[in-house]
Design a protein around this motif. Structure first.
Motif, PDB file in Angstrom:
ATOM      1  N   ALA A  44       0.834  -1.209   0.000  1.00 31.55           N
ATOM      2  CA  ALA A  44       0.000   0.000   0.000  1.00 31.55           C
ATOM      3  C   ALA A  44       0.868   1.259   0.000  1.00 31.55           C
ATOM      4  O   ALA A  44       0.554   2.238  -0.687  1.00 31.55           O
ATOM      5  CB  ALA A  44      -0.948   0.001   1.201  1.00 31.55           C
ATOM      6  N   GLU A  45       1.970   1.236   0.737  1.00 29.28           N
ATOM      7  CA  GLU A  45       2.892   2.380   0.746  1.00 29.28           C
ATOM      8  C   GLU A  45       3.489   2.589  -0.644  1.00 29.28           C
ATOM      9  O   GLU A  45       3.579   3.719  -1.130  1.00 29.28           O
ATOM     10  CB  GLU A  45       4.007   2.165   1.772  1.00 29.28           C
ATOM     11  N   TYR A  46       3.903   1.510  -1.284  1.00 28.76           N
ATOM     12  CA  TYR A  46       4.450   1.612  -2.641  1.00 28.76           C
ATOM     13  C   TYR A  46       3.388   2.103  -3.625  1.00 28.76           C
ATOM     14  O   TYR A  46       3.673   2.922  -4.507  1.00 28.76           O
ATOM     15  CB  TYR A  46       4.987   0.259  -3.124  1.00 28.76           C
ATOM     16  N   GLN A  47       2.171   1.599  -3.489  1.00 28.58           N
ATOM     17  CA  GLN A  47       1.102   2.029  -4.394  1.00 28.58           C
ATOM     18  C   GLN A  47       0.803   3.519  -4.221  1.00 28.58           C
ATOM     19  O   GLN A  47       0.540   4.220  -5.204  1.00 28.58           O
ATOM     20  CB  GLN A  47      -0.165   1.190  -4.183  1.00 28.58           C
ATOM     21  N   ALA A  48       0.852   4.012  -2.988  1.00 31.04           N
ATOM     22  CA  ALA A  48       0.655   5.451  -2.758  1.00 31.04           C
ATOM     23  C   ALA A  48       1.741   6.242  -3.499  1.00 31.04           C
ATOM     24  O   ALA A  48       1.457   7.261  -4.147  1.00 31.04           O
ATOM     25  CB  ALA A  48       0.683   5.762  -1.261  1.00 31.04           C
ATOM     26  N   LEU A  49       2.968   5.764  -3.415  1.00 34.59           N
ATOM     27  CA  LEU A  49       4.076   6.409  -4.122  1.00 34.59           C
ATOM     28  C   LEU A  49       3.825   6.404  -5.630  1.00 34.59           C
ATOM     29  O   LEU A  49       3.960   7.433  -6.299  1.00 34.59           O
ATOM     30  CB  LEU A  49       5.393   5.688  -3.801  1.00 34.59           C
ATOM     31  N   LEU A  50       3.469   5.255  -6.178  1.00 38.08           N
ATOM     32  CA  LEU A  50       3.259   5.145  -7.622  1.00 38.08           C
ATOM     33  C   LEU A  50       2.125   6.046  -8.101  1.00 38.08           C
ATOM     34  O   LEU A  50       2.263   6.739  -9.119  1.00 38.08           O
ATOM     35  CB  LEU A  50       2.996   3.687  -8.010  1.00 38.08           C
ATOM     36  N   PHE A  51       1.003   6.052  -7.385  1.00 41.21           N
ATOM     37  CA  PHE A  51      -0.115   6.919  -7.762  1.00 41.21           C
ATOM     38  C   PHE A  51       0.314   8.382  -7.734  1.00 41.21           C
ATOM     39  O   PHE A  51      -0.018   9.151  -8.633  1.00 41.21           O
ATOM     40  CB  PHE A  51      -1.323   6.709  -6.837  1.00 41.21           C
ATOM     41  N   ALA A  52       1.060   8.771  -6.709  1.00 44.80           N
ATOM     42  CA  ALA A  52       1.490  10.168  -6.585  1.00 44.80           C
ATOM     43  C   ALA A  52       2.469  10.545  -7.695  1.00 44.80           C
ATOM     44  O   ALA A  52       2.378  11.644  -8.260  1.00 44.80           O
ATOM     45  CB  ALA A  52       2.109  10.406  -5.210  1.00 44.80           C
ATOM     46  N   LEU A  53       3.408   9.663  -8.005  1.00 43.71           N
ATOM     47  CA  LEU A  53       4.350   9.937  -9.088  1.00 43.71           C
ATOM     48  C   LEU A  53       3.608  10.130 -10.410  1.00 43.71           C
ATOM     49  O   LEU A  53       3.869  11.089 -11.157  1.00 43.71           O
ATOM     50  CB  LEU A  53       5.365   8.803  -9.218  1.00 43.71           C
ATOM     51  N   LYS A  54       2.681   9.236 -10.697  1.00 37.40           N
ATOM     52  CA  LYS A  54       1.919   9.321 -11.945  1.00 37.40           C
ATOM     53  C   LYS A  54       1.069  10.587 -11.988  1.00 37.40           C
ATOM     54  O   LYS A  54       0.967  11.239 -13.033  1.00 37.40           O
ATOM     55  CB  LYS A  54       1.047   8.073 -12.120  1.00 37.40           C
ATOM     56  N   TYR A  55       0.475  10.934 -10.854  1.00 40.62           N
ATOM     57  CA  TYR A  55      -0.338  12.151 -10.791  1.00 40.62           C
ATOM     58  C   TYR A  55       0.521  13.378 -11.087  1.00 40.62           C
ATOM     59  O   TYR A  55       0.149  14.233 -11.890  1.00 40.62           O
ATOM     60  CB  TYR A  55      -1.007  12.286  -9.415  1.00 40.62           C
ATOM     61  N   LEU A  57       3.399  13.597 -12.685  1.00 41.68           N
ATOM     62  CA  LEU A  57       3.838  13.616 -14.085  1.00 41.68           C
ATOM     63  C   LEU A  57       2.692  14.014 -15.018  1.00 41.68           C
ATOM     64  O   LEU A  57       2.896  14.790 -15.953  1.00 41.68           O
ATOM     65  CB  LEU A  57       4.418  12.257 -14.489  1.00 41.68           C
ATOM     66  N   SER A  58       1.498  13.518 -14.754  1.00 46.21           N
ATOM     67  CA  SER A  58       0.354  13.838 -15.619  1.00 46.21           C
ATOM     68  C   SER A  58      -0.053  15.306 -15.517  1.00 46.21           C
ATOM     69  O   SER A  58      -0.695  15.834 -16.419  1.00 46.21           O
ATOM     70  CB  SER A  58      -0.839  12.928 -15.304  1.00 46.21           C
ATOM     71  N   HIS A  59       0.329  15.961 -14.425  1.00 46.88           N
ATOM     72  CA  HIS A  59       0.030  17.391 -14.243  1.00 46.88           C
ATOM     73  C   HIS A  59       1.263  18.271 -14.469  1.00 46.88           C
ATOM     74  O   HIS A  59       1.267  19.445 -14.152  1.00 46.88           O
ATOM     75  CB  HIS A  59      -0.571  17.626 -12.858  1.00 46.88           C
ATOM     76  N   ASN A  60       2.307  17.650 -15.009  1.00 43.07           N
ATOM     77  CA  ASN A  60       3.549  18.349 -15.348  1.00 43.07           C
ATOM     78  C   ASN A  60       4.223  19.008 -14.140  1.00 43.07           C
ATOM     79  O   ASN A  60       4.839  20.061 -14.278  1.00 43.07           O
ATOM     80  CB  ASN A  60       3.313  19.365 -16.475  1.00 43.07           C
ATOM     81  N   TYR A  61       4.097  18.375 -12.970  1.00 48.52           N
ATOM     82  CA  TYR A  61       4.847  18.815 -11.788  1.00 48.52           C
ATOM     83  C   TYR A  61       6.193  18.093 -11.861  1.00 48.52           C
ATOM     84  O   TYR A  61       6.278  16.908 -11.548  1.00 48.52           O
ATOM     85  CB  TYR A  61       4.132  18.446 -10.492  1.00 48.52           C
ATOM     86  N   GLN A 100      11.829  10.572 -14.784  1.00 54.21           N
ATOM     87  CA  GLN A 100      11.177  11.532 -15.674  1.00 54.21           C
ATOM     88  C   GLN A 100      11.050  12.932 -15.065  1.00 54.21           C
ATOM     89  O   GLN A 100      10.626  13.864 -15.738  1.00 54.21           O
ATOM     90  CB  GLN A 100       9.790  11.026 -16.069  1.00 54.21           C
ATOM     91  N   PHE A 101      11.418  13.077 -13.786  1.00 51.54           N
ATOM     92  CA  PHE A 101      11.333  14.379 -13.122  1.00 51.54           C
ATOM     93  C   PHE A 101      12.606  15.175 -13.361  1.00 51.54           C
ATOM     94  O   PHE A 101      13.689  14.610 -13.513  1.00 51.54           O
ATOM     95  CB  PHE A 101      11.112  14.195 -11.617  1.00 51.54           C
ATOM     96  N   ASP A 102      12.473  16.498 -13.362  1.00 54.28           N
ATOM     97  CA  ASP A 102      13.646  17.362 -13.455  1.00 54.28           C
ATOM     98  C   ASP A 102      14.412  17.346 -12.134  1.00 54.28           C
ATOM     99  O   ASP A 102      15.639  17.376 -12.117  1.00 54.28           O
ATOM    100  CB  ASP A 102      13.241  18.798 -13.795  1.00 54.28           C
ATOM    101  N   LEU A 103      13.664  17.315 -11.037  1.00 54.25           N
ATOM    102  CA  LEU A 103      14.260  17.288  -9.703  1.00 54.25           C
ATOM    103  C   LEU A 103      13.322  16.522  -8.779  1.00 54.25           C
ATOM    104  O   LEU A 103      12.127  16.828  -8.723  1.00 54.25           O
ATOM    105  CB  LEU A 103      14.456  18.720  -9.193  1.00 54.25           C
ATOM    106  N   PHE A 104      13.841  15.524  -8.096  1.00 50.64           N
ATOM    107  CA  PHE A 104      13.036  14.679  -7.211  1.00 50.64           C
ATOM    108  C   PHE A 104      13.783  14.475  -5.908  1.00 50.64           C
ATOM    109  O   PHE A 104      14.965  14.128  -5.907  1.00 50.64           O
ATOM    110  CB  PHE A 104      12.768  13.308  -7.852  1.00 50.64           C
ATOM    111  N   PHE A 105      13.085  14.710  -4.810  1.00 50.18           N
ATOM    112  CA  PHE A 105      13.601  14.417  -3.475  1.00 50.18           C
ATOM    113  C   PHE A 105      12.610  13.519  -2.761  1.00 50.18           C
ATOM    114  O   PHE A 105      11.407  13.637  -2.957  1.00 50.18           O
ATOM    115  CB  PHE A 105      13.752  15.695  -2.627  1.00 50.18           C
ATOM    116  N   MET A 106      13.117  12.647  -1.909  1.00 53.82           N
ATOM    117  CA  MET A 106      12.283  11.834  -1.020  1.00 53.82           C
ATOM    118  C   MET A 106      12.825  12.023   0.373  1.00 53.82           C
ATOM    119  O   MET A 106      14.044  11.936   0.593  1.00 53.82           O
ATOM    120  CB  MET A 106      12.344  10.357  -1.417  1.00 53.82           C
TER     121      MET A 106
END
Length: 130
Positions: A44-55, A57-61, A100-106
Motif C-alpha cells: 500500500a505504501e508503494y502504491q501510494a508512491l506510484l499513484f502520486a508519481l503518476k499524478y 507527471l500527468s500534471h507536469n509537476y 522523468q522528473f527534473d528534480l526529485f527528493f524523497m
C-alpha cells in the motif's frame, strides 16, 4: 517546490488497503483517497508512491519533494534496492517514473508530520473516492 505527502493504510496485513496523497505548494492543494484492494501494508505504501508519481507527471509537476513515513519505501528509493524481492517490481516502476522528473527528493518524516496523507489513506479504507 511542490511537496507531496504519501501514505498507505491497511486493515489487517494483508487486508483492504488505501492510499492517501496530499500535494501542496500549488494554487489549489490536492487531496486524494484511493482504495487499493487487498494487499500488505508495504505494498500500500508503494502504491501510494506510484499513484502520486503518476499524478505529478500527468500534471507536469517536474520539481517535487516527496514525504513519507514509510522507512521501507524511503530507504528503497534512496538505495535503489528492495531487500524483499516481492517489492522489486514496484520499486523498479517507481524508479522509472522518478527518472522523468527534473528534480526529485524523497524524505522520511515521522507519522506525526504526515497526518493529512494518513487521514486520506484511512478514508480510502472506508470507500473514499479519488
Amino acid at each position: 517546490m511542490i511537496e507531496v505527502y504519501i501514505d498507505g493504510a491497511t486493515k489487517g496485513n494483508p487486508g483492504p488497503s488505501g492510499a492517501g496523497i496530499f500535494i501542496k505548494g500549488i494554487a489549489n492543494p490536492v487531496l486524494l483517497s484511493i482504495p487499493l484492494g487487498v494487499m500488505s501494508n508495504h505494498e500500500a505504501e508503494y502504491q501510494a508512491l506510484l499513484f502520486a508519481l503518476k499524478y505529478c507527471l500527468s500534471h507536469n509537476y517536474k520539481v517535487v519533494s516527496f514525504r513519507t513515513d514509510s522507512q521501507l519505501v524511503d530507504r528503497a528509493i534512496e538505495k535503489q534496492f528492495a531487500k524483499n524481492k516481492a517489492y522489486a517490481p514496484l520499486l523498479d516502476e517507481a524508479l522509472q517514473l522518478i527518472a522523468q522528473f527534473d528534480l526529485f527528493f524523497m524524505k522520511w518524516i515521522p507519522s506525526s508530520q504526515n497526518k493529512v496523507a494518513d487521514e486520506l489513506a484511512r478514508k480510502a479504507l472506508q470507500g473514499g473516492e479519488k
